[in-house]
Design an enzyme around this catalytic site. Structure first.
Site, PDB file in Angstrom:
ATOM      1  N   HIS A  74       0.866  -1.190   0.000  1.00 14.06           N
ATOM      2  CA  HIS A  74       0.000   0.000   0.000  1.00 14.06           C
ATOM      3  C   HIS A  74       0.896   1.231   0.000  1.00 14.06           C
ATOM      4  O   HIS A  74       1.976   1.220   0.608  1.00 14.06           O
ATOM      5  CB  HIS A  74      -0.923   0.000   1.226  1.00 14.06           C
ATOM      6  CG  HIS A  74      -1.943   1.100   1.161  1.00 14.06           C
ATOM      7  ND1 HIS A  74      -1.644   2.391   1.509  1.00 14.06           N
ATOM      8  CD2 HIS A  74      -3.214   1.113   0.722  1.00 14.06           C
ATOM      9  CE1 HIS A  74      -2.723   3.155   1.313  1.00 14.06           C
ATOM     10  NE2 HIS A  74      -3.682   2.398   0.831  1.00 14.06           N
ATOM     11  N   GLU A  87      -2.961   3.279  -7.350  1.00 19.15           N
ATOM     12  CA  GLU A  87      -3.070   4.207  -6.226  1.00 19.15           C
ATOM     13  C   GLU A  87      -2.356   5.530  -6.501  1.00 19.15           C
ATOM     14  O   GLU A  87      -1.159   5.656  -6.202  1.00 19.15           O
ATOM     15  CB  GLU A  87      -2.441   3.550  -4.992  1.00 19.15           C
ATOM     16  CG  GLU A  87      -3.186   2.334  -4.496  1.00 19.15           C
ATOM     17  CD  GLU A  87      -3.745   2.565  -3.123  1.00 19.15           C
ATOM     18  OE1 GLU A  87      -4.915   2.296  -2.911  1.00 19.15           O
ATOM     19  OE2 GLU A  87      -2.996   3.053  -2.274  1.00 19.15           O
TER      20      GLU A  87
HETATM   21  P1  PGA Z   1      -9.030   7.061   0.514  1.00 21.25           P
HETATM   22  O1  PGA Z   1      -7.899   5.955   0.604  1.00 21.25           O
HETATM   23  O2  PGA Z   1     -10.285   6.368   0.044  1.00 21.25           O
HETATM   24  O3  PGA Z   1      -9.158   7.600   1.905  1.00 21.25           O
HETATM   25  O4  PGA Z   1      -8.580   8.077  -0.481  1.00 21.25           O
HETATM   26  C1  PGA Z   1      -7.731   5.090  -0.485  1.00 21.25           C
HETATM   27  C2  PGA Z   1      -6.532   4.210  -0.329  1.00 21.25           C
HETATM   28  O5  PGA Z   1      -5.659   4.449   0.513  1.00 21.25           O
HETATM   29  O6  PGA Z   1      -6.458   3.230  -1.092  1.00 21.25           O
END
Ligand code: PGA
Length: 257
Positions: A102, A174
């Site tokens: 992540h 991401e």
């Molecule tokens: P968020 O996070 O929905 O708060 O933007 C998404 C993620 O970290 O994948």
């Protein structure tokens, strides 16, 4: 608008990140999911990614048998690796999915490609489905960055293991600037980047649908989830902020079910 045109169930990952602060609060939040998951045959696949310390106590109250995922997995099998949680420990806690790399984990732990590959291997060897996150922070170099990460993570050994396991994993796009910002990428941009991922993976002889599916993460919420779900190459989402907000969770289940 609906997303009935998608051939496979959308994957919806609810990543709690390092929230909430106490176990009683975590149980209360999980009951929101339990209640929604109990009563229907859902059209989508929800997976809740919990902080490690909550996995066992939450599984004990998991009356709806909702899928529970881990936010990380060790790249090692066992031994003197303080602070880490192994694939075997996770599968022993009935964890079926894990996030790997992540953007926040990578930002804080500076993972190298070999470690990321080894996490992937540990997941597969323990029958845990990896959700490999691939992030970028600058639009100018995004396509190159995505390609470089995939080329380095998917070593020939890992590709052979994936092919022999005959399992489908996930790659999550991401964009760091969109995470937690309240503003998601436009559909055309998401498809553009997911197309780069698809091209790169084909060259590695891994094919979309057969070997992997593609997700988008970055400010997905009840207001934009249907639109993003309709982007051509999107097979699901990773949600952060919305996943700890009962009102958002309710709305999202109702929109997608
Ligand atoms: P968020 O996070 O929905 O708060 O933007 C998404 C993620 O970290 O994948």
């Amino acid at each position: 608008m609906n997303i009935s045109t998608k051939s496979k169930k959308l994957f919806v990952g609810f990543n709690w990140k390092m929230n909430p602060n106490t176990l009683p609060e975590a149980k209360t939040l999980f009951h929101v999911y339990n209640n929604l998951n109990l009563n229907v045959n859902l059209n989508f696949l929800p997976v809740v990614f919990l902080p490690g310390i909550y996995i066992n106590p939450i599984q004990e109250i998991n009356s709806s048998k909702i899928n529970v995922g881990s936010q990380d997995i060790s790249d090692k099998q066992s031994g003197a690796f303080t602070g880490q949680i192994s694939g075997q420990m996770l599968s022993g806690a009935d964890v079926k999915y894990t996030l790997i790399n992540h953007s926040e984990t990578n930002r804080d732990q500076k993972l190298d490609f070999e470690t990321i590959s080894n996490k992937f291997i540990q997941a597969l060897q323990n029958e845990i489905t990896p959700i490999l996150c691939i992030s970028f922070d600058k639009q100018e170099t995004a396509k190159l960055d995505l390609t470089k990460q995939l080329q380095n993570i998917f070593t020939s050994g890992l590709i052979k293991l994936i092919q022999s396991k005959n399992t489908v994993f996930y790659i999550a796009l991401e964009p760091v600037l969109n995470i937690g910002s309240g503003k998601a990428l436009e559909c055309s941009e998401i498809d553009d980047y997911l197309g780069v991922i698809q091209n790169c993976m084909s060259k590695l002889e891994l094919n979309k649908t057969e070997n992997y599916m593609t997700l988008y993460g970055g400010s997905v919420n009840a207001a934009n989830i249907l639109e993003i779900g309709n982007c051509d190459l999107v097979d699901g989402f990773l949600l952060g902020g919305a996943s700890i907000d009962p009102d958002q969770i309710n709305q999202i289940f109702n929109l997608l079910k």
